[in-house]
Design a protein around this motif. Structure first.
Motif, PDB file in Angstrom:
ATOM      1  N   GLY A 267     -11.848 -11.106  -3.622  1.00 58.30           N
ATOM      2  CA  GLY A 267     -11.171 -10.578  -2.452  1.00 58.30           C
ATOM      3  C   GLY A 267     -10.686 -11.691  -1.547  1.00 58.30           C
ATOM      4  O   GLY A 267     -11.101 -12.850  -1.662  1.00 58.30           O
TER       5      GLY A 267
ATOM      6  N   SER B  55     -11.950   5.625  -3.043  1.00 57.49           N
ATOM      7  CA  SER B  55     -10.992   4.785  -2.328  1.00 57.49           C
ATOM      8  C   SER B  55     -10.515   3.686  -3.265  1.00 57.49           C
ATOM      9  O   SER B  55     -11.197   3.328  -4.234  1.00 57.49           O
ATOM     10  N   TRP B  56      -9.339   3.139  -2.954  1.00 58.24           N
ATOM     11  CA  TRP B  56      -8.737   2.078  -3.757  1.00 58.24           C
ATOM     12  C   TRP B  56      -8.696   0.799  -2.925  1.00 58.24           C
ATOM     13  O   TRP B  56      -8.301   0.821  -1.750  1.00 58.24           O
ATOM     14  N   GLU B  57      -9.082  -0.311  -3.547  1.00 54.49           N
ATOM     15  CA  GLU B  57      -9.130  -1.610  -2.872  1.00 54.49           C
ATOM     16  C   GLU B  57      -8.338  -2.624  -3.694  1.00 54.49           C
ATOM     17  O   GLU B  57      -8.506  -2.708  -4.911  1.00 54.49           O
ATOM     18  N   ARG B  58      -7.484  -3.378  -3.004  1.00 50.34           N
ATOM     19  CA  ARG B  58      -6.653  -4.375  -3.670  1.00 50.34           C
ATOM     20  C   ARG B  58      -7.401  -5.700  -3.731  1.00 50.34           C
ATOM     21  O   ARG B  58      -7.797  -6.248  -2.698  1.00 50.34           O
ATOM     22  N   GLN B  59      -7.601  -6.201  -4.950  1.00 56.46           N
ATOM     23  CA  GLN B  59      -8.314  -7.452  -5.163  1.00 56.46           C
ATOM     24  C   GLN B  59      -7.565  -8.280  -6.199  1.00 56.46           C
ATOM     25  O   GLN B  59      -6.716  -7.770  -6.939  1.00 56.46           O
TER      26      GLN B  59
ATOM     27  N   TYR C 226      -5.427  -2.867  -8.070  1.00 59.18           N
ATOM     28  CA  TYR C 226      -6.201  -1.952  -7.244  1.00 59.18           C
ATOM     29  C   TYR C 226      -7.384  -1.432  -8.073  1.00 59.18           C
ATOM     30  O   TYR C 226      -7.216  -1.041  -9.231  1.00 59.18           O
TER      31      TYR C 226
ATOM     32  N   ASN D 248     -13.088   2.730  -6.042  1.00 58.57           N
ATOM     33  CA  ASN D 248     -14.493   2.733  -5.650  1.00 58.57           C
ATOM     34  C   ASN D 248     -14.863   4.127  -5.184  1.00 58.57           C
ATOM     35  O   ASN D 248     -14.142   4.741  -4.393  1.00 58.57           O
TER      36      ASN D 248
ATOM     37  N   ASN E 219       0.833  -1.208   0.000  1.00 58.73           N
ATOM     38  CA  ASN E 219       0.000   0.000   0.000  1.00 58.73           C
ATOM     39  C   ASN E 219       0.862   1.251   0.000  1.00 58.73           C
ATOM     40  O   ASN E 219       0.571   2.226  -0.699  1.00 58.73           O
TER      41      ASN E 219
ATOM     42  N   THR F 176     -16.609   6.723  -2.974  1.00 58.81           N
ATOM     43  CA  THR F 176     -17.164   6.783  -1.625  1.00 58.81           C
ATOM     44  C   THR F 176     -18.018   8.016  -1.402  1.00 58.81           C
ATOM     45  O   THR F 176     -18.616   8.149  -0.351  1.00 58.81           O
TER      46      THR F 176
END
Length: 707
Positions: free
Chosen positions: A314, A297-301, A286, A289, A145, A291
């Motif tokens: 996920g 926001s960034w989400e690692r999948q 990443y 999304n 991150n 918000t």
């Protein structure tokens, strides 16, 4: 040994959700083994305690029986038969007590020791490795991150080097911990069999020895059976030792070969070139999304392709979920303000848009090439990779950006022979892989013979420059083909001045200028073409919206690259989902029936709908200004007509006044003629006056005719 499930140590570096899911199954199995082993340990402990208690009780019974003679009973204390009998019982029970003591010792060594070792050493080792692996995994996620949040500007090389070193250390630690953790879990599958069978084997052997001391209660069949079990335990132990040796060797090889893969980016790009012929790819990305209205926001999948679908998964999820159908989808690299190596995937209908971030530039380009190949349905072919390589090579050779807009407009008017040649070349590429290029077929809204312009050559005013060469004036001409007076008039007379930062994506000629879907269709065609030809460069400009025109200004030199008259802009609209994309249709001179219509597509830093609203406001202001100008001109014409009418009326009044004056003079001259003349002189005067009166009447008639 058949039936032994193992964790793949080779997949520890990839750390995919499937591996994590399989690891979760092994961890659940380890927890179940731990729970069951604890219960079994309690049961065996009760057996051991009971055996010790039985041995102690037997010994106490024997002791009490031996002390029977010393007891002083009030009645029958001198019964010798009873005493001798009890002494015999005491002797036998004493022998049984010795047997029970031997049995207790055997139970402690053969039953309790193996299960205690398994419970206290092996299971605790698994729990310790699990905690260490969780800590190393969390450290790796934090390092990743931090690395992904690095700025695109090379401000501090020391911080960047520290972050890269942190990622290297944490990834190496996680990989090594994960390999040892997997090895322990795999070993546990063997040890659980040993831990269950060895105590039971020791228990049965102790019981057999106990019964053999008294009598042969167990048959040879049981002994053979127990002997077979003992042989099986030895075989499992031998196989476990061999497998542990192989796993240790694999761990050493993996540690040596995977050392360069711990770094998040390859220091030598030539060492690992980009593969553009992939039709399947998986890895961590990443995803952005939203918000809020402005925040995201960034989400690692974990993302992977399956057929024509893009799926994401996920951590902690059993299976992946469908993100979007990427058949006929468009993909392009985008420039995000807060992230590097980003690309955007848009579904074929434009309803779904996903912004993703890769770990490196190589990974980003491979994802773009893979999704591009899947969108052309190359994966349905037998030799998918060869076809993808051939199509990409053909697409790269087919891209020939025109040097300027003037040459593009000249190329838009080819001869019939040139059009036939271009059509034949397009058909030949399509015949090579018709499903691969089916996504690029143009709709009826767009002219299929029109080339797409991806760039803007600065300054682009070649037509104006040509006109300035043919027009000879006394003043000095602008070397960039612009008119200084025109620019000053635009800046001074225009009411509206709004400036936007935009990036030019492309433009092409369209068939219908007023169709509602022409802008969105052109966006789809241009984005698809940029993705196919791997065109990532975009020209940034300043778009100035005034009441007279739209200007594309070079942000460095402040030179006008293009000028679009506002009256020629037919419509302007933004993308339905990606509001940063917008475009407008420009009608060239010649009328809407005879002229050409060109659609220009841009990407803005802010909402493209605001730019479209600004263009609409400019057109309204220009319309009302034109209406006001026409009203002022009409009023001026009415005032001029009224002034002219007043002048005519004043002239007519002056003529009437002159006629009245002449009539009065005539009337005054006729009065002496009616009186009798006393002498001839007056008669002569009257005759002259009568002539004057006749002349006055003629002048009056003439004046009336002129009036």
């Amino acid at each position: 040994m058949p039936g032994i499930e193992k964790l793949p140590i080779e997949e520890t570096l990839e750390d995919s959700p499937q591996t994590r899911s399989l690891l979760g199954v092994f961890e659940e199995d380890a927890a179940a083994i731990s729970n069951y082993s604890a219960q079994l340990y309690q049961a065996m402990q009760r057996i051991y305690d009971a055996q010790n208690e039985l041995s102690a009780a037997t010994h106490l019974t024997s002791k009490l029986l031996k002390e029977y003679d010393k007891q002083r009973f009030p009645l029958g204390g001198d019964d010798e038969v009873m005493s001798s009998t009890l002494q015999q019982f005491a002797k036998v029970i004493d022998e049984l007590s010795s047997c029970h003591a031997v049995l207790s010792t055997q139970l402690a060594d053969a039953m309790m020791f193996p299960i205690t070792q398994f419970k206290e050493r092996d299971l605790k080792e698994i729990l310790t490795l699990k905690e260490v692996f969780q800590i190393s995994s969390d450290d790796h996620d934090m390092a990743i991150n931090r690395f992904s949040r690095l700025s695109k500007r090379r401000d501090n090389d020391k911080v960047r080097a520290e972050v890269v070193e942190d990622v290297y250390t944490s990834r190496k630690k996680q990989h090594q911990t994960m390999m040892h953790y997997f090895c322990s879990l795999n070993t546990l599958q063997y040890k659980k069999k040993i831990a269950l069978l060895e105590p039971l084997l020791g228990y049965m052997q102790a019981q057999i020895s106990f019964f053999k001391l008294g009598s042969e209660n167990l048959t040879q069949q049981w002994e053979d059976f127990l002997g077979t079990i003992g042989t099986s335990v030895q075989n499992v132990r031998r196989e476990m030792e061999e497998d542990v040796g192989q796993m240790q060797q694999t761990i050493q090889q993996m540690e040596q070969s995977c050392d360069p893969l711990y770094a998040p980016c390859d220091p030598d790009p030539a060492h690992s070139p980009v593969c553009r012929s992939l039709t399947r790819k998986q890895g961590y990305l990443y995803t952005r999304n939203k918000t809020g209205l402005v925040s995201s926001s960034w989400e690692r999948q974990y993302f992977f392709t399956q057929g024509g679908n893009l799926l994401c998964q996920g951590r902690g999820q059993v299976a992946g979920g469908l993100l979007m159908d990427i058949d006929n989808a468009s993909v392009m690299a985008v420039d995000c303000d807060d992230r590097r190596f980003c690309f955007q995937v848009t579904s074929f209908d434009g309803k779904k848009v996903a912004t993703l971030q890769a770990e490196s530039r190589k990974d980003c380009e491979e994802w773009i090439a893979t999704i591009n190949n899947i969108s052309k349905r190359i994966y349905l072919s037998e030799n998918a990779e060869e076809l993808a390589a051939r199509v990409n090579q053909s697409a790269l050779e087919a891209v020939t950006p025109s040097p300027s807009f003037q040459q593009r407009h000249e190329s838009m008017r080819p001869s019939s022979k040139g059009r036939a040649g271009r059509a034949s070349s397009v058909s030949s590429v399509g015949s090579e892989s018709s499903p691969a290029l089916s996504a690029l077929s143009l709709d009826a809204l767009v002219d299929p013979e029109t080339p797409i312009q991806f760039d803007i050559i600065s300054p682009v005013s070649e037509e104006n420059t040509g006109q300035s060469k043919t027009t000879h004036t006394g003043r000095r001409s602008n070397p960039f083909g612009e008119s200084g007076d025109t620019a000053s008039e635009d800046s001074e007379d225009s009411i509206l001045h709004q400036l936007f930062i935009v990036r030019f994506l492309g433009c092409m000629e369209v068939r219908s200028a007023e169709a509602a879907e022409v802008v969105s269709e052109t966006m789809r065609q241009i984005l698809a073409a940029r993705a196919i030809h791997n065109v990532f460069r975009m020209t940034e400009s300043h778009l100035l919206v005034t009441c007279d025109c739209l200007k594309l200004i070079d942000p460095q030199t402040q030179v006008t690259r293009l000028r679009f008259p506002l009256s020629s802009v037919v419509q302007c609209s933004s993308h339905q989902d990606n509001r940063r994309l917008f475009g407008f249709v420009l009608q060239t001179p010649g009328g809407r029936g005879d002229g050409r219509a060109v659609c220009y597509i841009f990407e803005s830093n802010n909402d493209g709908e605001k730019i479209c609203d600004s263009v609409g406001l400019a057109k309204q202001i220009a319309f009302h200004s034109e209406m006001d100008r026409k009203a002022v001109e009409k009023k001026k014409e009415q005032d001029k007509a009224k002034e002219k009418q007043q002048e005519e009326l004043s002239k007519q009044r002056q003529i009437e006044k002159d006629l009245e004056e002449q009539s009065r003079l005539i009337a005054a001259s006729t009065r002496p003629a009616n009186t009798p003349a006393s002498d001839g002189q007056f008669l002569v005067l009257s005759n002259s006056q009568s002539e004057d009166s006749d002349a006055g009447e003629e002048g009056k008639k003439k004046g009336e005719s002129e009036a």
